[in-house]
Design an enzyme around this catalytic site. Structure first.
Site, PDB file in Angstrom:
ATOM      1  N   PHE A   1       0.859  -1.186   0.000  1.00  0.00           N
ATOM      2  CA  PHE A   1       0.000   0.000   0.000  1.00  0.00           C
ATOM      3  C   PHE A   1       0.892   1.232   0.000  1.00  0.00           C
ATOM      4  CE2 PHE A   1      -2.322   3.509   1.807  1.00  0.00           C
ATOM      5  CZ  PHE A   1      -3.590   3.391   1.256  1.00  0.00           C
TER       6      PHE A   1
ATOM      7  N   ASP B   1       9.381   2.807   1.188  1.00  0.00           N
ATOM      8  CA  ASP B   1       8.218   3.552   1.696  1.00  0.00           C
ATOM      9  C   ASP B   1       8.132   3.339   3.205  1.00  0.00           C
ATOM     10  OD1 ASP B   1       5.737   4.454   2.494  1.00  0.00           O
ATOM     11  OD2 ASP B   1       4.622   3.506   0.871  1.00  0.00           O
TER      12      ASP B   1
ATOM     13  N   LYS C   1       3.122  10.395   8.570  1.00  0.00           N
ATOM     14  CA  LYS C   1       2.539   9.886   9.810  1.00  0.00           C
ATOM     15  C   LYS C   1       3.274  10.366  11.060  1.00  0.00           C
ATOM     16  CE  LYS C   1       0.075   5.934   7.869  1.00  0.00           C
ATOM     17  NZ  LYS C   1      -1.306   6.261   8.234  1.00  0.00           N
TER      18      LYS C   1
ATOM     19  N   THR D   1       1.646  23.997  -4.252  1.00  0.00           N
ATOM     20  CA  THR D   1       1.541  25.280  -3.557  1.00  0.00           C
ATOM     21  C   THR D   1       2.247  25.266  -2.211  1.00  0.00           C
ATOM     22  OG1 THR D   1      -0.569  25.806  -4.630  1.00  0.00           O
ATOM     23  CG2 THR D   1      -0.060  26.977  -2.593  1.00  0.00           C
TER      24      THR D   1
END
Length: 480
Positions: free
Chosen positions: A197, A306, A337, A361
């Site tokens: 994931f 990851d 996280k 941005t």
């Protein structure tokens, strides 16, 4: 609320135990009537199908989450593993009360163009101070998905620059890129793993292979997905079989790289989690990851780790991939996280060659960098990584005991530090067990088809672990 011992917000961080609750206090089932009323109200303007209950964050303390019905619960899930040092930690509250920090909260800058004066210093004191081995550059982002998404883009830019031998595109490449055609938009791919994931944006979703509901009806890139090892437990009993399974998976990785090269969609990068969290807390040996890194190197593919869920200390080391003992560091490491801010660390060669190629941005949030600097200070001062190892030992041994006591319900207890999980006999029983534990005062989360994952904060101590195990045992005893 009753049962809480308050201290000043500017108190020593070592006074946390005096500041949090003595234990769970349950007044209603969860969700209670106030939560249900709020859910109905919110449902008039927003999808609430994934909602569990509404929280009272002002009353939440340390390892305890309080809901709007006054239920005080021991949180062993911590907002999907994203609370590093508990709720309303005095050290973080102190930052909020410092008038010198007010402008950072009031004004959110476009960091890629107009960063604040203290931004370099905050990065050096925060993220760069915990940079993984071999990586000295960092790009901040807002969340885990956009961290991986932009890391993929950086990999593709790096790969095409390497193919050209220089960074300047041809006129044809520039012209075709804006109409989604080759050669400007090349057929490159990212290799991922079944059970992995990496987020819910379009590129990340093409590398996510967990639940159908996350991918259904959404177009996807034709990228290769390799099998992730399905280890048998207990590990010591199945060493030979697990080694064969990992060998099979690594051979399949190489086969897929070759196959996609022949398809004209070369594998520019490989992405993998140190522990497949959302996919079911799936593990592989450290040797598996070392060999995978060598395969990426051999085929000229970037190696992206990851660490969105595993990073930040919950495995007993700040980065879970540190356990592997890599001689050749990863090319990129993504995070979010527990680090409170998203982004990725990377080697020099993955620096974009031109402005605006990796850009949005906000590109993160400098206020979160302030919090992270204080979190890291608490981790060091209180030696929380060692605390995680001690607490993790209590948790995992307790889970072993519970699965021995309830073999008809539990199996495959596993973990590193407090990053632990256990399998329940089936999905329906798992879901019922999570709800039963919640109504007894413990917040848990599921993962995979039938697993429960445990994700406490770094301030979760041995007595918290024992309290959790006792309540979890009570919930198991109630299962028919």
């Amino acid at each position: 609320m009753n049962g809480v011992r308050h201290v000043s917000q500017v108190a020593s961080v070592k006074a946390l135990e005096e500041f949090e609750y003595d234990g769970p206090r349950m007044k209603t089932e969860v969700p209670g009537p106030v939560s249900l009323a709020l859910q109905k109200q919110l449902g008039e303007i927003q999808n609430v199908q994934s909602l569990n209950f509404f929280c009272d964050y002002e009353e939440s303390r340390g390892n305890y989450l309080v809901d709007v019905d006054g239920n005080c619960m021991l949180d062993v899930y911590t907002q999907i593993a994203s609370i590093p040092i508990g709720y309303n930690h005095p050290a973080l509250m102190k930052i909020m009360t410092n008038p010198h920090n007010l402008s950072s909260f009031v004004n959110r800058p476009a960091l890629g163009m107009l960063p604040p004066r203290m931004f370099p210093e905050k990065l050096l004191d925060g993220l760069i101070s915990v940079a993984p081995k071999g990586l000295k550059r960092v790009q901040t982002m807002a969340c885990g998905s956009c961290s991986n998404e932009n890391a993929y883009k950086a990999i593709f830019i790096w790969y095409r620059t390497k193919q050209r031998g220089h960074s300047n595109p041809t006129p044809e490449e520039s012209a075709t890129s804006v109409i989604n055609q080759a050669p400007g938009c090349p057929d490159l791919s990212i290799l991922s793993f079944m059970g992995g994931f990496h987020g819910r944006t379009l590129g990340c979703l093409s590398t996510t292979h967990t639940k159908a509901i996350q991918k259904l009806d959404v177009p996807s890139f034709d990228w290769p997905a390799a099998p992730f090892p399905k280890l048998r437990y207990p590990l010591a009993q199945y060493e030979r079989e697990n080694a064969q399974e990992e060998k099979r998976c690594l051979e399949e990785v190489e086969d897929l790289i070759v196959k996609w090269q022949k398809k004209g969609k070369p594998v520019a990068g490989i992405v993998i989690e140190p522990i497949q969290a959302e996919g079911g807390d799936n593990y592989a040996s450290f040797d598996f990851f070392r060999k995978l890194r060598a395969i990426a190197k051999k085929h000229g593919s970037a190696f992206l780790v990851d660490e969105v869920q595993t990073g930040g200390g919950s495995t007993g080391l700040f980065w879970a991939h540190q356990h592997w003992g890599l001689d050749d560091p990863a090319d990129m490491v993504t995070f979010s996280k527990k680090l409170l801010i998203g982004g990725y660390f990377y080697k020099d060669e993955f620096e974009p060659d031109k402005p605006m190629r990796i850009f949005n941005t906000w590109m993160g949030d400098p206020a979160k960098n302030m919090f992270l600097t204080e979190v890291l200070k608490v981790i060091r001062e209180e030696n929380l990584l060692e605390q995680v190892k001690r607490t993790g030992h209590v948790m995992l041994n307790g889970l072993y005991e519970l699965q021995a006591r309830y073999p008809h319900l539990l199996s495959k207890a596993r973990g590193l530090g407090t990053f632990c999980a256990i399998d329940v006999k089936d999905e329906d029983t798992r879901n019922k067990l999570i709800l039963k534990a919640r109504n007894k005062g413990v917040v848990l989360g599921g993962c995979g088809n039938q697993s429960i994952r445990f994700r406490p904060a770094l301030v979760f101590k041995e007595h918290h672990a024992q309290l959790f195990l006792n309540i979890f045992n009570d919930a198991l005893a109630d299962m028919k």
